[in-house]
Design a protein around this motif. Structure first.
Motif, PDB file in Angstrom:
ATOM      1  N   GLY A 139      38.307  50.322  45.534  1.00  0.00           N
ATOM      2  CA  GLY A 139      37.884  49.547  45.564  1.00  0.00           C
ATOM      3  C   GLY A 139      36.095  49.289  45.829  1.00  0.00           C
ATOM      4  O   GLY A 139      35.246  49.762  46.563  1.00  0.00           O
ATOM      5  N   VAL A 140      35.339  48.951  44.366  1.00  0.00           N
ATOM      6  CA  VAL A 140      34.251  47.698  44.038  1.00  0.00           C
ATOM      7  C   VAL A 140      35.144  46.683  44.046  1.00  0.00           C
ATOM      8  O   VAL A 140      35.309  45.523  43.999  1.00  0.00           O
ATOM      9  N   CYS A 141      34.044  45.745  45.585  1.00  0.00           N
ATOM     10  CA  CYS A 141      33.945  44.816  46.069  1.00  0.00           C
ATOM     11  C   CYS A 141      33.242  44.015  46.228  1.00  0.00           C
ATOM     12  O   CYS A 141      31.495  45.150  46.107  1.00  0.00           O
ATOM     13  N   GLY A 142      32.897  42.448  46.072  1.00  0.00           N
ATOM     14  CA  GLY A 142      31.745  41.751  45.941  1.00  0.00           C
ATOM     15  C   GLY A 142      30.656  41.576  46.628  1.00  0.00           C
ATOM     16  O   GLY A 142      29.794  41.829  46.482  1.00  0.00           O
ATOM     17  N   THR A 143      31.108  42.380  48.233  1.00  0.00           N
ATOM     18  CA  THR A 143      29.946  42.378  49.290  1.00  0.00           C
ATOM     19  C   THR A 143      29.151  43.664  49.414  1.00  0.00           C
ATOM     20  O   THR A 143      28.590  43.969  49.828  1.00  0.00           O
ATOM     21  N   VAL A 152      44.635  27.268  46.082  1.00  0.00           N
ATOM     22  CA  VAL A 152      43.651  28.242  46.214  1.00  0.00           C
ATOM     23  C   VAL A 152      41.973  28.124  45.151  1.00  0.00           C
ATOM     24  O   VAL A 152      42.543  28.159  44.171  1.00  0.00           O
ATOM     25  N   LEU A 153      41.102  28.353  46.042  1.00  0.00           N
ATOM     26  CA  LEU A 153      39.786  27.812  45.054  1.00  0.00           C
ATOM     27  C   LEU A 153      39.596  28.614  44.417  1.00  0.00           C
ATOM     28  O   LEU A 153      38.680  30.095  45.362  1.00  0.00           O
ATOM     29  N   GLY A 154      39.051  28.932  43.320  1.00  0.00           N
ATOM     30  CA  GLY A 154      39.047  30.491  42.875  1.00  0.00           C
ATOM     31  C   GLY A 154      39.979  31.523  41.892  1.00  0.00           C
ATOM     32  O   GLY A 154      41.275  31.578  42.965  1.00  0.00           O
ATOM     33  N   LEU A 155      39.565  32.047  41.279  1.00  0.00           N
ATOM     34  CA  LEU A 155      40.753  33.433  40.483  1.00  0.00           C
ATOM     35  C   LEU A 155      40.241  34.302  40.107  1.00  0.00           C
ATOM     36  O   LEU A 155      40.460  34.542  38.789  1.00  0.00           O
ATOM     37  N   GLY A 156      39.265  35.120  41.167  1.00  0.00           N
ATOM     38  CA  GLY A 156      38.566  36.012  40.951  1.00  0.00           C
ATOM     39  C   GLY A 156      39.633  37.157  41.239  1.00  0.00           C
ATOM     40  O   GLY A 156      40.509  37.167  41.318  1.00  0.00           O
ATOM     41  N   GLY A 157      38.613  38.663  42.136  1.00  0.00           N
ATOM     42  CA  GLY A 157      38.885  39.356  42.319  1.00  0.00           C
ATOM     43  C   GLY A 157      39.690  38.708  43.693  1.00  0.00           C
ATOM     44  O   GLY A 157      40.858  39.946  44.112  1.00  0.00           O
ATOM     45  N   LEU A 158      39.731  37.891  44.751  1.00  0.00           N
ATOM     46  CA  LEU A 158      40.299  37.378  45.419  1.00  0.00           C
ATOM     47  C   LEU A 158      41.230  36.756  45.833  1.00  0.00           C
ATOM     48  O   LEU A 158      42.472  36.700  45.604  1.00  0.00           O
ATOM     49  N   GLY A 159      40.941  35.740  44.355  1.00  0.00           N
ATOM     50  CA  GLY A 159      41.898  34.620  44.388  1.00  0.00           C
ATOM     51  C   GLY A 159      43.002  34.946  43.478  1.00  0.00           C
ATOM     52  O   GLY A 159      43.967  34.302  43.626  1.00  0.00           O
ATOM     53  N   LYS A 163      41.829  29.498  32.059  1.00  0.00           N
ATOM     54  CA  LYS A 163      42.041  30.124  33.135  1.00  0.00           C
ATOM     55  C   LYS A 163      43.918  29.707  33.222  1.00  0.00           C
ATOM     56  O   LYS A 163      44.157  30.239  34.946  1.00  0.00           O
ATOM     57  N   GLU A 164      43.642  28.472  32.826  1.00  0.00           N
ATOM     58  CA  GLU A 164      44.832  28.343  33.530  1.00  0.00           C
ATOM     59  C   GLU A 164      46.348  29.564  32.865  1.00  0.00           C
ATOM     60  O   GLU A 164      47.207  29.110  33.968  1.00  0.00           O
ATOM     61  N   ALA A 165      46.912  29.408  32.191  1.00  0.00           N
ATOM     62  CA  ALA A 165      47.591  31.062  31.681  1.00  0.00           C
ATOM     63  C   ALA A 165      47.614  31.870  32.042  1.00  0.00           C
ATOM     64  O   ALA A 165      48.849  31.974  33.211  1.00  0.00           O
ATOM     65  N   ARG A 218      31.376  41.015  34.302  1.00  0.00           N
ATOM     66  CA  ARG A 218      31.937  41.629  33.812  1.00  0.00           C
ATOM     67  C   ARG A 218      33.747  41.540  34.219  1.00  0.00           C
ATOM     68  O   ARG A 218      34.157  41.792  33.311  1.00  0.00           O
ATOM     69  N   ALA A 219      34.106  41.884  35.858  1.00  0.00           N
ATOM     70  CA  ALA A 219      35.272  42.394  35.926  1.00  0.00           C
ATOM     71  C   ALA A 219      35.580  41.128  35.963  1.00  0.00           C
ATOM     72  O   ALA A 219      35.105  40.590  37.195  1.00  0.00           O
ATOM     73  N   ARG A 220      37.130  40.933  35.648  1.00  0.00           N
ATOM     74  CA  ARG A 220      37.798  40.019  35.578  1.00  0.00           C
ATOM     75  C   ARG A 220      38.598  39.761  36.813  1.00  0.00           C
ATOM     76  O   ARG A 220      38.381  38.502  37.751  1.00  0.00           O
ATOM     77  N   TYR A 221      39.053  41.002  37.758  1.00  0.00           N
ATOM     78  CA  TYR A 221      39.568  41.130  38.210  1.00  0.00           C
ATOM     79  C   TYR A 221      39.412  42.415  39.923  1.00  0.00           C
ATOM     80  O   TYR A 221      37.965  42.255  40.371  1.00  0.00           O
ATOM     81  N   ARG A 222      39.478  42.861  39.869  1.00  0.00           N
ATOM     82  CA  ARG A 222      39.717  44.166  40.309  1.00  0.00           C
ATOM     83  C   ARG A 222      39.495  45.351  39.930  1.00  0.00           C
ATOM     84  O   ARG A 222      39.498  46.042  39.180  1.00  0.00           O
ATOM     85  N   MET A 223      37.626  46.319  39.965  1.00  0.00           N
ATOM     86  CA  MET A 223      37.245  47.772  39.955  1.00  0.00           C
ATOM     87  C   MET A 223      38.238  48.566  40.378  1.00  0.00           C
ATOM     88  O   MET A 223      37.622  48.400  41.773  1.00  0.00           O
TER      89      MET A 223
END
Length: 337
Positions: free
Chosen positions: A39-43, A172-179, A202-204, A328-333
């Motif tokens: 996986g590619v992670c924000g860290t 849950v605050l945030g709806l990215g790779g972790l959220g 992002k609601e849907a 540009r990555a919506r969730y996880r690469m």
């Protein structure tokens, strides 16, 4: 010596480059993994920027590793060749320091992280301590398992470490790779799940991932919106935004918990008075041990929770990393070998 392909970062903020490197044999207490996915992670961006102490270069990124054991080092008896294993942010412990002697392996004084303390999984082969290994259930593919070693275990283990009970409200605050994993896990754990993110668009996605309620943080007071739903027992803060974290405090129920897993360099704008009267707590949560990763994957199998993934081959690691770093990555690469 045999060689394999790996991605090197030669120096701080240098580009990601695919190179051929010698394939190392595992030492005592280590195994060599033939990497299938990473996986590619924000860290990873923090590492490329030289944001951790005592880093060495060149660097090979990657701490969401999944593959098979290809070689056993001396003294490794609990693992077999060909076993399917994952290694996450928790990359091994020493077994000798005081935290380890207390069984608190995640706080090992000599704890290791793949890519920071030894070459990571943006590679066809990686050598890791055997005590970092988590067995992958048959029901998960390598690509599905890889993000569970960091994003998955961090969200799942954080939620199950709170005082929230099934039926309680958890935001849950945030709806990215972790959220997006946090929302799924919260719903699967029986919580009344609230997703908080920026923008109505992002609601849907939030509802599709399992949220019962959605709060658009750009549309008004987040704390008031949480309070209007009855108040949250827990806010799991995955977004790396200190102001946004603090803005949820007024929406916590008495004795509520703000649990922080999103990394931000900015101070939290919180006053003692906000915490004392309602008896709130603010907690930072680390990732999880190899056993926590195994339990995360087991729960994912039981519940159907999966990361939303875009796959890229190892040769496209630089572009996958850029997509993550630029949002540009919506969730996880996930890189595949």
């Amino acid at each position: 010596m045999p060689q394999h392909r790996a991605v090197h970062v030669a120096a701080v903020d240098a580009p990601l480059t695919l190179v051929d490197v010698e394939t190392a044999a595992p030492g005592p207490g280590q195994v060599r993994i033939a990497v299938a996915a990473c996986g590619v992670c924000g860290t990873d961006h923090v590492l490329v920027s030289g944001g951790f102490p005592a880093m060495t270069w060149p660097l090979t990124l990657g701490h969401e590793i999944a593959g098979t054991i290809a070689e056993l080092g001396p003294g490794v008896t609990d693992w077999q060749l060909g076993e399917r294993v994952a290694v996450g942010w928790f990359g091994g412990h020493c077994n000798h320091c005081i935290p380890c002697r207390k069984g608190d392996f995640i706080h090992c004084a000599k704890g290791q992280v793949p890519s920071w303390h030894y070459p990571g999984g943006y590679a066809e082969s990686v050598v890791v301590p055997a005590n970092a290994l988590a067995r992958i259930p048959d029901e998960l593919s390598f690509v599905e398992a890889a993000p569970m070693g960091c994003a998955g275990v961090t969200t799942y283990h954080a939620l199950r470490s709170t005082g929230a009970r099934p039926g309680d409200r958890v935001a849950v605050l945030g709806l990215g790779g972790l959220g997006h994993l946090g929302v799924q896990f919260a719903r699967a754990m029986g919580f009344e799940t609230i997703a908080i993110a920026r923008g109505a668009a992002k609601e849907a996605d939030a509802i599709a991932l399992g949220a019962h309620h959605y709060i658009d943080s750009t549309a008004g007071d987040v704390a008031a919106a949480l309070a209007g739903l009855g108040g949250a027992s827990v806010v799991l803060a995955t977004a790396a935004n200190s102001r946004a974290m603090a803005d949820t405090l007024g929406g916590l129920a008495p004795r509520g918990e703000l649990v922080i897993i999103g990394v931000s360099g900015e101070p939290l704008p919180i006053t003692p008075g906000q915490l004392i009267t309602p008896g709130l707590s603010v907690t930072g949560h680390p990732s999880g041990t190899a056993r926590d990763v195994e339990e995360t994957m087991a729960f994912a199998v039981l519940s159907g929770v999966r990361a939303r993934i875009e796959e890229r081959p190892l040769a496209e690691a630089a572009d996958a990393y850029a997509a993550m770093a630029q949002g540009r990555a919506r969730y996880r690469m996930v890189l595949t070998m």
